[in-house]
Design a protein around this motif. Sequence first.
Motif, PDB file in Angstrom:
ATOM      1  N   ASN A 495       7.895  89.871  31.064  1.00 57.17           N
ATOM      2  CA  ASN A 495       8.374  91.569  32.000  1.00 57.17           C
ATOM      3  C   ASN A 495       7.258  91.264  33.331  1.00 57.17           C
ATOM      4  N   GLU A 496       7.309  90.071  33.554  1.00 61.11           N
ATOM      5  CA  GLU A 496       6.651  89.146  35.090  1.00 61.11           C
ATOM      6  C   GLU A 496       7.418  89.121  35.981  1.00 61.11           C
ATOM      7  N   PRO A 497       7.813  89.898  36.993  1.00 60.30           N
ATOM      8  CA  PRO A 497       8.637  89.490  37.557  1.00 60.30           C
ATOM      9  C   PRO A 497       8.179  88.770  39.335  1.00 60.30           C
ATOM     10  N   HIS A 498       6.922  88.401  38.906  1.00 58.89           N
ATOM     11  CA  HIS A 498       6.373  88.001  40.125  1.00 58.89           C
ATOM     12  C   HIS A 498       6.676  86.563  40.196  1.00 58.89           C
ATOM     13  N   ALA A 499       6.507  85.681  37.998  1.00 57.45           N
ATOM     14  CA  ALA A 499       6.413  84.926  37.964  1.00 57.45           C
ATOM     15  C   ALA A 499       6.979  83.886  38.469  1.00 57.45           C
ATOM     16  N   LEU A 500       8.614  84.536  38.714  1.00 52.30           N
ATOM     17  CA  LEU A 500       9.726  84.279  39.193  1.00 52.30           C
ATOM     18  C   LEU A 500       9.884  83.820  40.580  1.00 52.30           C
ATOM     19  N   TRP A 501       8.432  83.594  41.580  1.00 56.47           N
ATOM     20  CA  TRP A 501       8.852  83.590  42.734  1.00 56.47           C
ATOM     21  C   TRP A 501       7.689  82.962  42.901  1.00 56.47           C
ATOM     22  N   ASP A 502       6.400  83.150  42.174  1.00 55.29           N
ATOM     23  CA  ASP A 502       5.492  83.108  42.541  1.00 55.29           C
ATOM     24  C   ASP A 502       5.249  81.012  41.018  1.00 55.29           C
ATOM     25  N   THR A 503       6.324  81.183  40.879  1.00 58.25           N
ATOM     26  CA  THR A 503       5.634  79.820  39.746  1.00 58.25           C
ATOM     27  C   THR A 503       6.789  78.926  40.322  1.00 58.25           C
ATOM     28  N   PRO A 504       6.707  77.860  39.846  1.00 57.94           N
ATOM     29  CA  PRO A 504       7.860  76.758  39.912  1.00 57.94           C
ATOM     30  C   PRO A 504       8.483  77.005  38.742  1.00 57.94           C
ATOM     31  N   ALA A 505       7.681  76.792  37.353  1.00 57.03           N
ATOM     32  CA  ALA A 505       8.819  77.298  36.230  1.00 57.03           C
ATOM     33  C   ALA A 505       9.495  78.301  36.414  1.00 57.03           C
ATOM     34  N   GLY A 506       9.108  79.586  37.228  1.00 55.47           N
ATOM     35  CA  GLY A 506      10.234  80.867  37.230  1.00 55.47           C
ATOM     36  C   GLY A 506      11.155  80.494  38.222  1.00 55.47           C
ATOM     37  N   GLN A 507      10.917  79.216  38.863  1.00 49.77           N
ATOM     38  CA  GLN A 507      11.740  79.567  40.008  1.00 49.77           C
ATOM     39  C   GLN A 507      12.369  78.694  38.868  1.00 49.77           C
ATOM     40  N   GLY A 508      12.289  77.891  38.823  1.00 51.09           N
ATOM     41  CA  GLY A 508      13.398  76.806  37.636  1.00 51.09           C
ATOM     42  C   GLY A 508      14.046  77.258  37.077  1.00 51.09           C
ATOM     43  N   MET A 509      13.913  78.233  35.991  1.00 50.15           N
ATOM     44  CA  MET A 509      14.520  79.632  35.015  1.00 50.15           C
ATOM     45  C   MET A 509      15.939  80.811  36.058  1.00 50.15           C
TER      46      MET A 509
END
Length: 586
Positions: A495-509
Amino acid sequence: NQRAIRIASFNFHEKWGILALLNPLRPDAWPLVTWFWRLDPGGLVLNGDLERKIRRLEWAVRDRDQGELGPRRDEWVTLQGLRQLRDRIVFSADTLVTLDAFIVVTSTPDALDADVALLQARWESLGIHAVPLTWEQARMLQRMWTGQMPGDSADRPRWWRWLMGPADAWWNPRVVPTERVGQVVWPGWGHVTDDPAKGIYVGHTPQNQPVFVDFFQDVNGLAANLLVVGATGNGKSFWLKTLTQGWLAQDWGVVILDVDGEYRALCDAVGGTWIDISDQQAGTVPNPFALPARTGHGPTDAMRMPTMLRTASTVLRLLGSWDAVTDAAVQQAILQAWAARGVTLEHPESWVQDADPPTMADVWAALEAAPDAAAQDARARLWTYWRGADQQILAHATGNWPVMPGSLVVWHLGNIATQGAWGTTTLPPATAARYWLVMQTTWAWLRVRKMQNRWTVVLADEGQRLLAQSVLGPALVDLATTIRKWNGVLAVATNEPHALWDTPAGQGMWNAAPIKAFLRVESQQVRATAEALHMPQRVATALQALPPQHVLLRMRDGFQDAWTQVRAIVPPEEEAWYRTRARRTS
Ligand SMILES: Nc1ncnc2c1ncn2[C@@H]1O[C@H](COP(=O)(O)OP(=O)(O)OP(=O)(O)O)[C@@H](O)[C@H]1O
Ligand SMILES: [Mg+2]
């Protein structure tokens, strides 16, 4: 060589009264289009017609590509469909089928005729002959096709002729491969995959079309991971439970990482295995000294015992300060405990996975009996976890699941408080060890299932909390890249869209998930989400207006993004198993 599609026009005033269902994806009151179709085996020869059609569409698309609005989606889709059709005919002599379709157009009374004429013109331009039906013909046809009236397919030519009269003389149904039926004929946003028998049901479009997604492969030949994003309470978990049912129905194995225990009702309802590792006082944790199952893959199987030793020493390392000398002493003790059971490192034929593996008590006893200082030192270090306050973690580590027990397993992880960015929350040692064992056990199952050519989904709901943890976060990102080559799919919800572009793990996913699903996000996040994720304007607009429980689904269609809006419809009795909401303690 004519193609025919029957278009039936209805006045919504008379029977349908469904103005509310007018296609909500178009602001300018575009008509609602429903289509019924049937497939029969058939054949097709490539002819000049098809080539011309493709060329004409290529021109149209190229032309519009230059313009501000870009190519039209429906033309793109049709073009892709026709190209595939051609390629299949030319290069793979694929089995083709005959499609009969019957389209119902619903529109406002003043626009109805114009809408029908427009659709008719569009299809004519593709070489599809469209014939408006009279009201009576259409009613009759619809009742037959929706099963309200007898008339099975063997009987079809007779009733069809009866219905259509002499006009049937030129009826020559359009012929397309099953796989592309949806894309070739569907004029709007809908995407009816390939072969519904292979796909997983993901919901109905606002036009009431069921949508099925094929998770087996994306364009690169890898299985398609799934990423689900949406603000809390909008239906992520509900939707994932719907998919879980679909996966199980298609003989997939499903492994769920359940933080809050909200999958319990579903698990019980379908006879799944519930493994509760959340409770320090009860439950069962995988035994770190158990042997992984034989996979049938020589090099992997040759490492079964060494793999166990590595897992065990990682667990013990997670529990406290460690060094090579202590590690070696503990490994000796583990081997001694196994040797007492007739299993030795030197004799692979003695590695029996379901032999009762040693427990921590056995290893402790072996350490106690060892005369050397290193063993005594190791014992001192382990004391906290064996005799001290945290002893429960190891006392319950007796579970032995060399292969996946059944087709659904839910690991109830327990509600761990997390803070900070993804991958940053350090876990209490005992919890870290438990989670590590969960991941190792899951990997072992995947390894076996891969060799059996069976498909598995690992589902991580509440991804924002799992990915934040020092053990599960990196483990999931790691899994995301590997599982796709291993007959598997990772599905993660957050439920945290920000993490998708803010964190390396999010970008990886993000990068490892070809299928993305958006549910409503908070209004102040919509713009950031649309921008950061490069959503086409049309999709961003749809996201802005997305009602709760609806899913904006992005798939790959060839090299194109294909977007669909769906909402899962499930029978009321199943709904009862899905409704369990997460109970938060953090
Ligand atoms: N397709 C649907 N049909 C019927 N009810 C639904 C549907 N989707 C969601 N709901 C209802 O909405 C409730 C909330 O949905 P859900 O628990 O899936 O939200 P969520 O996005 O997972 O939220 P969170 O991020 O807090 O976990 C469900 O318990 C259910 O009652
Ligand atoms: Mg949820």
